[in-house]
Design an enzyme around this catalytic site. Structure first.
Site, PDB file in Angstrom:
ATOM      1  N   GLY A   6       1.022  -4.005   5.200  1.00  0.00           N
ATOM      2  CA  GLY A   6       0.160  -5.331   5.724  1.00  0.00           C
ATOM      3  C   GLY A   6       0.142  -5.490   7.338  1.00  0.00           C
ATOM      4  N   THR A  31       0.747  -1.225  -0.250  1.00  0.00           N
ATOM      5  CA  THR A  31      -0.038  -0.097   0.071  1.00  0.00           C
ATOM      6  C   THR A  31       0.973   1.316   0.030  1.00  0.00           C
ATOM      7  OG1 THR A  31      -1.862   0.600   0.989  1.00  0.00           O
ATOM      8  CG2 THR A  31      -0.376   0.124   2.569  1.00  0.00           C
TER       9      THR A  31
HETATM   10  N1  GLU Z   1      -4.544  -4.320   3.468  1.00  0.00           N
HETATM   11  C1  GLU Z   1      -3.797  -3.946   4.452  1.00  0.00           C
HETATM   12  C2  GLU Z   1      -4.473  -3.295   5.701  1.00  0.00           C
HETATM   13  O1  GLU Z   1      -5.418  -2.647   5.476  1.00  0.00           O
HETATM   14  C3  GLU Z   1      -2.877  -2.925   3.841  1.00  0.00           C
HETATM   15  C4  GLU Z   1      -2.070  -3.139   2.852  1.00  0.00           C
HETATM   16  C5  GLU Z   1      -0.631  -3.164   2.903  1.00  0.00           C
HETATM   17  O2  GLU Z   1      -0.166  -2.109   3.690  1.00  0.00           O
HETATM   18  O3  GLU Z   1       0.197  -3.850   2.546  1.00  0.00           O
HETATM   19  O4  GLU Z   1      -3.800  -3.664   6.680  1.00  0.00           O
END
Ligand code: GLU
EC number: 2.3.2.2
Length: 590
Positions: free
Chosen positions: A489, A400
């Site tokens: 994540g 992200t």
């Molecule tokens: N899906 C992840 C979360 O909301 C964010 C994705 C990421 O930063 O890798 O924790």
């Protein structure tokens, strides 16, 4: 509680040589100056924010402009097909506010969203499908932030991004390698391949990448407003795409359809909500409350660590305590944090010092806890309680992007936005130039341990638990000290924790606290280490205590801003990770 004047921290650190240049000039990981500052992973995106600040926009306007530009230049991490969490410090009232712009599950979803014939789907099958796509929250987040605290209209702050999409940006190694790692599944979806594999090939480093469809989408969003997404034709296209993923039949890929409907978009709201707060060594650490687990987990770990003077600990003892505090905080996160609209989440109790003290006494200087550690009960803290059944941490994808902005009035934004995996669902909305998220795969597909309540099972309209941790630290007078965040994540939590303690306790300059080699423990038998730690003598010292390790080639990609005296700001980003980040200020001189 230890109290030290942590607000006084060194600046130091000469900038390492500039990395690859984009259209916005050289990428530098640290910048110091006046008039406001922006730090992001990308030079064009930071420049978009600086442009808005220079023209009199505030931190919120600039944050949206930077985010929109990241949707162009970092389309595999961010964009209007995804969601995120926005944290804002208002200088006038010296208060912190947040927006939960997390994607939601369709109203038709239930706990079995990711099971077939009673068995959980393979993760990869869920990712590249319509099933994982949640209602996008990013357009609503931008609009909400601008309405509440901004000074510009959406159309105006989208303009720099629109221009970058139309005129193009320079392809760098990171963009090419992220495309390469997605190439196989991008080819399943002809619209995605057409956009991101121009001429059927990987984009060439140094070439110009244009996305005129996205430029038109931004233009439409700017002129019609976000109703175009939530009640209009962009939304219709999203729904159609999720319900009938436009897959190449010859690919043989079973792109399962999702059940996202017009109603899901129509009822979506980005939520204003109170931040989490943890007091740490005389400072106030603000972050995002559930549905993200970021604020409660970073906050609990800080509270656990507060009983140890990390500024005096050896490097090995510092890492040992950081690892053990993370392990425990993750055990509690797994049991207690989910979407508070569906789950009884004891946010306040998770952040109480009493609870943290009851957990801290599990940590010993000379031995290591065995994972999975069982959760404690924050509603009834029991000193050194061993807890009942333990559950391992479920898998989450890592990617992200985080941006941090400050303006000349002293307002600050810490904003993490995402489409989940690098490349999200891999599904591009035909003709619209953006990828859809796979955020719903952040739900547990089945309970991690059937004997332990899992607050993160799918539900109708529910937000999957996030680890996003955009953080703003204030001093005892409620003035900003530092703001930061990271992608990654579930490793976001440990990256933010390590960077905060590196800066506040170990007194590293911000850019060095960000660059420091990372460790990540998430209530698992082995702690992940980046190579620089894995290959070091520190690993052996920690193994002698009983720690087990495995390598993770790269953890996170943080950015931050630090307030210096006299209206001066320092922006900091990665020196090396993801090809280096981009720190900029409006003016190097007062
Ligand atoms: N899906 C992840 C979360 O909301 C964010 C994705 C990421 O930063 O890798 O924790």
């Amino acid at each position: 509680m230890l109290a030290v004047s942590a607000a006084v921290v060194s600046v130091g650190a000469a900038a390492p040589p500039a990395a690859t240049t984009g259209g916005a000039g050289p990428k530098v990981p640290v910048a110091v100056g006046y008039g406001g500052a922006v730090a992001s992973v990308d030079a064009d995106a930071s420049a978009a924010g600086i442009e808005v600040l220079r023209h009199g926009g505030n931190a919120v306007d600039a944050a949206v402009a930077t985010a929109a530009a990241l949707g162009v230049t970092e389309p595999y991490s961010a964009g209007i097909g995804g969601g995120g969490y926005f944290v804002y410090y208002d200088a006038r009232s010296r208060t912190v506010h947040t927006i939960d712009g997390r994607e939601t599950a369709p109203l038709s979803a239930d706990a079995d969203l990711f099971t077939e014939n009673g068995k959980p789907l393979a993760f990869a099958d869920a990712v590249s499908s319509g099933l994982g796509v949640g209602t996008p929250g990013t357009p609503a987040t931008w609009q909400k932030a601008l309405e509440e605290w901004g000074s510009r209209k959406l159309g105006a702050v989208l303009r720099p991004a629109e221009r970058i999409a139309r005129d193009g940006f320079t392809v760098d190694d990171t963009f090419r390698s992220q495309t390469a790692s997605n190439e196989t599944r991008f080819r399943y979806f002809p619209d995605t391949a057409k956009l991101f594999l121009p001429g059927g090939r990987l984009p060439v480093v140094g070439s110009t990448f244009r996305n005129p469809e996205l430029a038109r989408t931004y233009e439409e969003l700017g002129s019609k407003g976000i109703g175009a997404v939530y009640r209009g034709d962009i939304g219709d296209d999203i729904v159609k795409t999720v319900e009938h993923p436009p897959v190449d039949p010859a690919s043989g890929w079973n792109a399962r359809p999702g059940k996202l409907a017009e109603k899901d978009l129509a009822v979506y709201r980005a939520k204003l909500q109170a931040p989490t707060r943890a007091s740490y060594r005389g400072l106030n650490v603000y972050s995002i409350a559930p549905s993200s687990s970021g604020g409660t987990t970073v906050g609990e770990a800080l509270n656990i660590l507060e009983g140890t003077d990390l500024s005096k600990a050896s490097e090995a003892q510092y890492l040992h305590h950081f690892i053990e505090a993370s392990r425990i905080a993750f055990a509690d996160r797994g049991r207690w944090v989910g979407d508070p609209a569906f789950e009884d989440v004891p946010t306040k109790q998770l952040l109480s010092q009493r609870f943290a003290d009851s957990r801290a006494c599990l940590i010993k200087d000379d031995t290591v806890l065995t994972s999975p550690v069982a959760p404690g009960d924050p509603r009834h803290p029991a000193a050194c309680g061993k807890g009942a059944a333990a559950a391992p941490t479920t898998y989450e994808g890592e990617n992200t992007t985080h941006l941090t902005v400050a303006d000349k009035w002293g307002n600050v934004v810490s904003y993490t936005l995402t489409i989940e995996q690098t490349g999200g669902s891999g599904i591009t909305v035909p003709g619209r130039g953006f990828l859809l998220n796979n955020e719903l795969t952040d739900f547990s597909f089945v309970p991690a341990n059937p004997a332990v309540h899992d607050p993160n099972l799918p539900g109708p309209g529910k937000r999957p638990r996030s680890s996003i941790s955009p953080t703003i630290v204030l001093d005892r007078h409620n003035r900003p000290v530092v703001a930061l965040g990271s992608p990654g994540g579930a490793t976001i939590i440990t990256t933010v924790l390590q960077t905060l303690t590196g800066f506040l306790d170990r007194r590293l300059p911000l850019v060095d606290a960000i660059a420091a080699p990372r460790a990540s423990q998430r209530n698992a038998a082995q702690t992940e280490l980046e190579p620089a730690l894995y290959d070091s003598d520190l690993r052996k010292q920690l193994e002698a205590l009983g720690h087990g390790f495995k390598q993770n080639p790269e953890i996170g990609a943080a950015t931050g801003v630090q307030r210096l005296p006299g209206g001066k700001w320092l922006a900091a980003a990665e020196k090396v990770r993801r090809g280096g980040g981009s720190a900029m200020v409006v003016d190097p001189a007062p």
